[in-house]
Write an enzyme that holds these catalytic residues in place. Sequence first.
Site, PDB file in Angstrom:
ATOM      1  NE  ARG A 170      -2.461   1.161   3.409  1.00  0.00           N
ATOM      2  CZ  ARG A 170      -3.831   0.988   4.842  1.00  0.00           C
ATOM      3  NH1 ARG A 170      -4.479   1.149   4.402  1.00  0.00           N
ATOM      4  NH2 ARG A 170      -3.455   1.163   6.139  1.00  0.00           N
ATOM      5  CG  ASP A 454      -4.287   3.126  10.989  1.00  0.00           C
ATOM      6  OD1 ASP A 454      -5.140   4.185  11.657  1.00  0.00           O
ATOM      7  OD2 ASP A 454      -3.718   2.122  10.329  1.00  0.00           O
TER       8      ASP A 454
END
Length: 558
Positions: A170, A454
């Site tokens: 990613r 996150d």
Amino acid sequence: MNDPITLNGITLTATPVRRQEEVLTPQALDFVAKLHRATAERRRELLEQREDRRRRIARGEDPRFLEETRQIREDASWQVAPIAPGLEDRRVEITGPVDRKMTINALNSGAKVWLADMEDSSTPSWSNVINGQLNLTDALDGKIDFTSEAGKEYKLRGEKLTDMPTIVMRPRGWHLPEKHMLIGGEPVAGGIVDFGLYFFHNAQRLIAQGRGPYFYLPKIESHHEARLWNDVFILAQDLLGIPQGTIRATVLIETITAAFEMEEILYELRDHASGLNAGRWDYIFSVIKNFRTRGPRFVLPDRTQVTMTAPFMRSYTEQLVHACHRRGAMAIGGMAAFIPNRRKPDVNKIAMEQVRADKTREAGDGFDGSWVAHPDLVPVAREVFDSVLGERPNQIDRKREDVTPDDRGLLNIAGTEGSITEKGIRTNIEVGIQYIESWLRGHGAAAIKNLMEDAATAEISRSQIWQWINAHAITNDGEIVTERWVRELLDEEFGKLPRFDGDRFDDAREIFETVSLGRDFPAFLTVPAYTEYLAEKDEQPRRRTRPQPQPEREMAAA
């Protein structure tokens, strides 16, 4: 800081890190420069279109399915590309940053896929950007190992790549720059840097080992942004002489605007598409961000009370599965963020039951797989999906024809049950500041209260506070959420934080106040945190003035 150097048209401004010459070869930099020059202007236009769309939503324009793309949705004949090698079975995917220890643990986890994350769980320091690339290449070459400070050794257990989870990398989203790589004085897009370096060095490696260059695409807000990524893929494959369609991309549907264009996004990427993912935390953040000034109809309760059974979340996930399976793509479920603690068996038991229930719902809804944040959760998710899939690698054949596309259902936010509590405000403050502090020290994935946090969860934390203040929201105890009260709670929570030598809590507080209490609302907290506070070892971060308390505010304009 060393003097900048220019190689193949790219000016490098960061202090060099060990082995970076293996990554930043002249040929690799030339490749990245070509991708940048072909896309920079269009990227700027698309980012401007994002802002324009947000302004229109703030003025009262609700998103709807696009009339101009109706033909794409109504044409039942088109399908995405056939499933690529290594992506046939995705029932359990583990996510995590590309530091050396996580790379080894993920590849030893027993999951089917590893989302190698250079985005939300990775701080984009120069060291992390370069070392992440090195770690991925070392892993593909089978020569990665790691020894902790305590002397514990980590090594790969699989003998070859096909014995381990398929790597799906990613890159950063379109909005994040790479401030240490400039072309004509302009930063290269972080996503172009991450994608370009990984693809250049590893595409042939992956193909030779029976896999391919596969990617997760984050933060996409429209099918036009998906089209730009598709153009990047076509150019990259042409430049390296790799057959068109070798790349595969899974798109995270983690913005409210993208949810209205799921089939169009698959269509734009159809020669390279492999699926969509329900990025639940960023999705909730996107809802708050886009509708933050629209009044009580769009005010959500405490983050912990916004579950996947909320009407707008059910509509989103069911329509995602329907869109994917109708087009031959895989639907991948959301994150189980629990971090097991062997010293707290009672907490583990309750959390594991919640994880099992969450994965059972996803498998029952037709998802082909789901995410976990910790290797100990892999067996739980695998058992659940095994019970539904059996020997089948996926359930794409389950078309969910019982689901009717419904753009109004995506906006049924007022149907979310729950309340705003003082505890929820305190939790948002604590999580937000602790996460930002960890991020500033280079750790983009932070274990806080047995959850892997996150950037997405920090975004929810700060945006909820901003929205609650500006909507004059009322807690379950009848307290109006004001800036003055939140500042009092912030002082109390900040005083409880465990300080240590070298911590960045003062900076983290300053950032948190700016993005949650300021009159303006930055679209992403990571942008000012990166450009103004994240410093390499030889740099000094720039400072901004801490926002001062404002008089009681009218609801802020977008």
